[in-house]
Design a protein around this motif. Structure first.
Motif, mmCIF file in Angstrom:
data_model
loop_
_atom_site.group_PDB
_atom_site.id
_atom_site.type_symbol
_atom_site.label_atom_id
_atom_site.label_comp_id
_atom_site.label_asym_id
_atom_site.label_seq_id
_atom_site.Cartn_x
_atom_site.Cartn_y
_atom_site.Cartn_z
ATOM 1 N N GLN A 286 0.821 -1.208 0.000
ATOM 2 C CA GLN A 286 0.000 0.000 0.000
ATOM 3 C C GLN A 286 0.857 1.261 0.000
ATOM 4 O O GLN A 286 0.628 2.181 -0.798
ATOM 5 C CB GLN A 286 -0.924 0.008 1.217
ATOM 6 N N ALA A 287 1.869 1.305 0.877
ATOM 7 C CA ALA A 287 2.682 2.509 0.994
ATOM 8 C C ALA A 287 3.540 2.734 -0.248
ATOM 9 O O ALA A 287 3.672 3.866 -0.728
ATOM 10 C CB ALA A 287 3.564 2.414 2.241
ATOM 11 N N ALA A 288 4.137 1.664 -0.772
ATOM 12 C CA ALA A 288 4.994 1.806 -1.956
ATOM 13 C C ALA A 288 4.189 2.231 -3.166
ATOM 14 O O ALA A 288 4.631 3.075 -3.959
ATOM 15 C CB ALA A 288 5.726 0.494 -2.228
ATOM 16 N N ALA A 289 2.982 1.674 -3.326
ATOM 17 C CA ALA A 289 2.143 2.050 -4.468
ATOM 18 C C ALA A 289 1.712 3.504 -4.368
ATOM 19 O O ALA A 289 1.701 4.231 -5.378
ATOM 20 C CB ALA A 289 0.925 1.129 -4.535
ATOM 21 N N ALA A 290 1.357 3.957 -3.160
ATOM 22 C CA ALA A 290 0.944 5.350 -2.998
ATOM 23 C C ALA A 290 2.086 6.306 -3.310
ATOM 24 O O ALA A 290 1.907 7.328 -3.988
ATOM 25 C CB ALA A 290 0.435 5.570 -1.576
ATOM 26 N N ALA A 291 3.293 5.984 -2.820
ATOM 27 C CA ALA A 291 4.451 6.837 -3.087
ATOM 28 C C ALA A 291 4.787 6.832 -4.572
ATOM 29 O O ALA A 291 5.053 7.887 -5.167
ATOM 30 C CB ALA A 291 5.642 6.358 -2.261
ATOM 31 N N ARG A 292 4.778 5.649 -5.177
ATOM 32 C CA ARG A 292 5.046 5.552 -6.626
ATOM 33 C C ARG A 292 4.082 6.414 -7.416
ATOM 34 O O ARG A 292 4.501 7.196 -8.286
ATOM 35 C CB ARG A 292 4.911 4.087 -7.057
ATOM 36 N N ASP A 293 2.805 6.305 -7.122
ATOM 37 C CA ASP A 293 1.797 7.063 -7.878
ATOM 38 C C ASP A 293 1.967 8.563 -7.678
ATOM 39 O O ASP A 293 1.756 9.351 -8.610
ATOM 40 C CB ASP A 293 0.396 6.622 -7.459
ATOM 41 N N HIS A 294 2.349 8.966 -6.470
ATOM 42 C CA HIS A 294 2.571 10.386 -6.188
ATOM 43 C C HIS A 294 3.730 10.918 -7.046
ATOM 44 O O HIS A 294 3.605 11.991 -7.672
ATOM 45 C CB HIS A 294 2.890 10.560 -4.706
ATOM 46 N N PHE A 295 4.817 10.174 -7.092
ATOM 47 C CA PHE A 295 5.963 10.626 -7.870
ATOM 48 C C PHE A 295 5.672 10.601 -9.369
ATOM 49 O O PHE A 295 6.031 11.547 -10.100
ATOM 50 C CB PHE A 295 7.189 9.781 -7.560
ATOM 51 N N VAL A 296 5.024 9.556 -9.840
ATOM 52 C CA VAL A 296 4.714 9.483 -11.272
ATOM 53 C C VAL A 296 3.811 10.634 -11.682
ATOM 54 O O VAL A 296 4.004 11.282 -12.713
ATOM 55 C CB VAL A 296 4.080 8.124 -11.616
ATOM 56 N N LYS A 297 2.820 10.937 -10.860
ATOM 57 C CA LYS A 297 1.884 12.012 -11.169
ATOM 58 C C LYS A 297 2.580 13.373 -11.236
ATOM 59 O O LYS A 297 2.374 14.158 -12.176
ATOM 60 C CB LYS A 297 0.772 12.047 -10.137
ATOM 61 N N HIS A 298 3.436 13.645 -10.238
ATOM 62 C CA HIS A 298 3.962 14.999 -10.099
ATOM 63 C C HIS A 298 5.331 15.202 -10.744
ATOM 64 O O HIS A 298 5.774 16.354 -10.882
ATOM 65 C CB HIS A 298 4.013 15.381 -8.621
#
Length: 301
Positions: A286-298
């Motif tokens: 959960q934490a790794a996916a959330a961080a990954r998505d945050h970085f990919v988005k921004h």
């Protein structure tokens, strides 16, 4: 997965060592994320797992051991200096920007636990950072010390700090204390049973360079450190804070209060479990996916 051993100068010229993960599928310069661990942690303690998730998403990743720990140089060994550590993160950003694989205009910072506090500070003061993730962050040294030590003991603790300072000034060796302990009544930097079980198991399984030891000054410097005071200055850099619902080692209440002071754009995710639940199993996913998505988005072009 392409991983390269690296070294680069930290603050004051100290050599820091770690890994560089190349972004998978990148055909030109791609974003980069600097990844750092918490109090006494070394890079083998699951930072490689986070780096792999980020690299598979097309992000370059710089992972390294803090000065005085693991593979990095520096002395006194096992001394955790928060100011020098967050300055080293800025050197790691500079290192990343020198690599031909990296787009210097798209840099992210990820920190966990004590380095979750560093991530807040660096994102506030270094505007090369375009996205930040602060996981189970250390927020306030003064408030955490007040929660961890009985008021009638604080004076004795400060006397011990003063005695260690005088001894070191005279050329003596630093006083040391355990990082973790199975007995919460004994002095240690992280005196919870959860911390003891996680560090001892993780070091035995995958991180033999970890040592259950910190200088006493590490505790003194941590008690002076207030990374939460920087949080209102992070915007407009996008912030993701990941907080563990049962965190007693970096109290979740302090993180939730700090988040309220952050300005938009910001996002918070509350994960189940304690401080160490996000390093493996469902918490990690959960934490790794959330961080990954945050970085990919921004950090997207």
């Amino acid at each position: 997965m392409t991983r390269e051993d690296i070294e680069f100068p930290g603050e004051g010229g100290i050599t820091l060592r770690g890994w560089f993960y190349k972004a998978e599928g990148a055909t030109g310069p791609a974003p980069a994320v600097v990844v750092t661990h918490g109090m006494s942690g070394v890079k083998e303690m699951h930072l490689d797992d986070y780096a792999q998730v980020f690299a598979e998403a097309g992000l370059n990743v710089v992972v390294y051991d803090h000065r005085n720990f693991g593979a990095s140089d520096g002395s006194p060994r096992q001394e955790n200096d928060p100011v020098l550590q967050h300055r080293d993160i800025r050197n790691a950003i500079t290192y990343a920007t020198t690599r031909p694989e990296v787009d210097a205009s798209r840099i992210g910072v990820w920190g966990t636990s004590f380095a979750g506090g560093h991530a807040l500070v660096v994102a506030a003061i270094d505007k090369r950072v375009k996205a930040v993730v602060s996981q189970v962050p250390f927020i306030s040294g003064s408030r955490q010390l007040a929660q961890a030590v009985r008021p009638d003991f604080i004076h004795h603790v400060r006397e011990q700090f003063d005695g260690d300072r005088a001894n070191r000034f005279a050329g003596g060796e630093p006083a040391m204390l355990d990082a973790v302990t199975p007995d919460p009544t004994l002095p240690a930097m992280m005196p919870s049973l959860e911390a003891y079980e996680w560090f001892t198991k993780t070091s035995a399984d995958r991180a033999p360079s970890w040592k259950n030891q910190l200088t006493a000054r590490s505790l003194e410097m941590a008690s002076e450190y207030e990374p939460g005071s920087y949080i209102s200055r992070i915007a407009p850099t996008p912030l993701l804070m990941i907080v563990a619902a049962e965190d007693a080692d970096a109290p979740y209440q302090l993180a939730l209060e700090a988040y309220e002071a952050a300005r938009e754009p910001k996002q918070i995710i509350v994960t189940p479990g304690g401080h160490f639940a996000n390093y493996s199993g469902p918490g990690f996913d959960q934490a790794a996916a959330a961080a990954r998505d945050h970085f990919v988005k921004h950090l997207s072009a």
